[in-house]
Design a protein around this motif. Sequence first.
Motif, PDB file in Angstrom:
ATOM      1  N   ALA A 114      57.094  -2.744 -23.860  1.00 60.14           N
ATOM      2  CA  ALA A 114      57.346  -4.128 -24.276  1.00 60.14           C
ATOM      3  C   ALA A 114      58.736  -4.279 -24.874  1.00 60.14           C
ATOM      4  CB  ALA A 114      56.285  -4.563 -25.280  1.00 60.14           C
ATOM      5  N   ALA A 118      62.411  -5.472 -22.339  1.00 60.10           N
ATOM      6  CA  ALA A 118      63.106  -6.694 -22.755  1.00 60.10           C
ATOM      7  C   ALA A 118      64.547  -6.407 -23.157  1.00 60.10           C
ATOM      8  CB  ALA A 118      62.351  -7.330 -23.922  1.00 60.10           C
ATOM      9  N   LEU A 135      65.364  -9.755 -30.560  1.00 61.36           N
ATOM     10  CA  LEU A 135      64.449  -9.644 -29.422  1.00 61.36           C
ATOM     11  C   LEU A 135      63.557  -8.410 -29.516  1.00 61.36           C
ATOM     12  CD1 LEU A 135      63.613 -10.669 -26.575  1.00 61.36           C
ATOM     13  CD2 LEU A 135      65.493  -9.301 -25.647  1.00 61.36           C
ATOM     14  N   LYS A 138      59.712  -8.660 -30.462  1.00 64.76           N
ATOM     15  CA  LYS A 138      59.107  -9.876 -29.924  1.00 64.76           C
ATOM     16  C   LYS A 138      57.596  -9.795 -29.758  1.00 64.76           C
ATOM     17  CE  LYS A 138      59.545  -8.554 -25.078  1.00 64.76           C
ATOM     18  NZ  LYS A 138      58.090  -8.398 -24.938  1.00 64.76           N
ATOM     19  N   SER A 139      57.041  -8.575 -29.642  1.00 68.50           N
ATOM     20  CA  SER A 139      55.600  -8.437 -29.440  1.00 68.50           C
ATOM     21  C   SER A 139      54.854  -8.131 -30.732  1.00 68.50           C
ATOM     22  CB  SER A 139      55.323  -7.333 -28.404  1.00 68.50           C
ATOM     23  OG  SER A 139      55.765  -7.728 -27.125  1.00 68.50           O
ATOM     24  N   LEU A 162      61.171 -16.186 -30.605  1.00 75.61           N
ATOM     25  CA  LEU A 162      60.895 -15.266 -29.501  1.00 75.61           C
ATOM     26  C   LEU A 162      59.473 -14.712 -29.582  1.00 75.61           C
ATOM     27  CD1 LEU A 162      64.310 -13.366 -29.490  1.00 75.61           C
ATOM     28  CD2 LEU A 162      63.497 -14.998 -27.780  1.00 75.61           C
ATOM     29  N   VAL A 163      58.998 -14.484 -30.796  1.00 77.98           N
ATOM     30  CA  VAL A 163      57.622 -14.020 -30.988  1.00 77.98           C
ATOM     31  C   VAL A 163      56.631 -15.074 -30.495  1.00 77.98           C
ATOM     32  CG1 VAL A 163      55.868 -13.558 -32.752  1.00 77.98           C
ATOM     33  CG2 VAL A 163      58.062 -12.397 -32.860  1.00 77.98           C
ATOM     34  N   THR A 166      56.681 -15.248 -26.710  1.00 74.80           N
ATOM     35  CA  THR A 166      55.988 -14.085 -26.141  1.00 74.80           C
ATOM     36  C   THR A 166      54.483 -14.244 -26.250  1.00 74.80           C
ATOM     37  OG1 THR A 166      57.826 -12.622 -26.734  1.00 74.80           O
ATOM     38  CG2 THR A 166      55.704 -11.587 -26.313  1.00 74.80           C
ATOM     39  N   ILE A 169      53.178 -17.080 -23.823  1.00 73.33           N
ATOM     40  CA  ILE A 169      53.135 -16.637 -22.420  1.00 73.33           C
ATOM     41  C   ILE A 169      51.997 -15.642 -22.219  1.00 73.33           C
ATOM     42  CG2 ILE A 169      54.380 -15.365 -20.627  1.00 73.33           C
ATOM     43  CD1 ILE A 169      56.971 -16.528 -21.841  1.00 73.33           C
ATOM     44  N   GLY A 170      51.848 -14.711 -23.163  1.00 75.60           N
ATOM     45  CA  GLY A 170      50.788 -13.719 -23.055  1.00 75.60           C
ATOM     46  C   GLY A 170      49.405 -14.333 -23.111  1.00 75.60           C
ATOM     47  N   ALA A 196      50.641  -6.737 -26.448  1.00 74.67           N
ATOM     48  CA  ALA A 196      51.746  -7.470 -25.815  1.00 74.67           C
ATOM     49  C   ALA A 196      51.963  -8.859 -26.405  1.00 74.67           C
ATOM     50  CB  ALA A 196      51.490  -7.597 -24.313  1.00 74.67           C
ATOM     51  N   ALA A 197      50.878  -9.495 -26.881  1.00 76.55           N
ATOM     52  CA  ALA A 197      50.984 -10.911 -27.277  1.00 76.55           C
ATOM     53  C   ALA A 197      50.513 -11.172 -28.704  1.00 76.55           C
ATOM     54  CB  ALA A 197      50.195 -11.777 -26.294  1.00 76.55           C
TER      55      ALA A 197
END
Length: 239
Positions: A114, A118, A135, A138-139, A162-163, A166, A169-170, A196-197
């Motif tokens: 992850a 990126a 960045l 971010k996860s 950014l978090v 992320t 989207i996840g 991931a999210a």
Amino acid sequence: MTDADFSLWVYLSRTPLLWLTVTLLAYLAADRISAALGRHPLANPMLIAVVIAAGVLFATGTPYRTYFEGAQFVHFLIGPATVALAVPLYRNRRTVLRAILPMGAALLAGSLAAMGSALLIADALGVPGPVLASLAPKSVTAGIAMGIAEGLGGDPALAAVLVILTGAIGAVTVTPLMNGMGMRDMRARGFAAGLAAHGLGTARAFHVDPVAGTFAGIAMALNALLSAILAPVVLRALL
């Protein structure tokens, strides 16, 4: 709007209680919408609530700083809510212990993937160092990611954005992606979503299955710890 109504609005808009109420009502409305749409992945309550709250701020011309004076009470509850994930963890402790070794391997691989993917893509596109530092985490859940980014010389506010991106989207893609891959093990599905999210992925996992939510919470917590250790190493190696 009459002068009296406008004066009342000016007064209320400066009180923390108003924006706390707006935040809670936005989420309640978003949750109703999500339920009405059958909890479709695209109908994520958090995303809908953000759109509603942002619409109110835009329509009223309210600065974010003013809004946050009220919303910070909800922000404060992120900590206790994260700690509360220990409850489902304890209830499923036997299942967790049986999968401890695969979880450790997945945690290390997922955290490096992850973060590394990126950073490599962003570096190849010429993104400057401070943005890369923002960045890297971010996860990781927002509060911890902001601290990591600041320690690396990044911008905490940018890291928070950014978090959220992320996680959003996840949370939207995790269920159709896992279904498309034929992954049926809820432990693996949840762990991947949480890793991931972070919080948004964990919330989505709990909507799908309690076991998935438990493993998502574990992954979110462990990834926060591991990312704090790995982020400086990975960023230094890259730069």
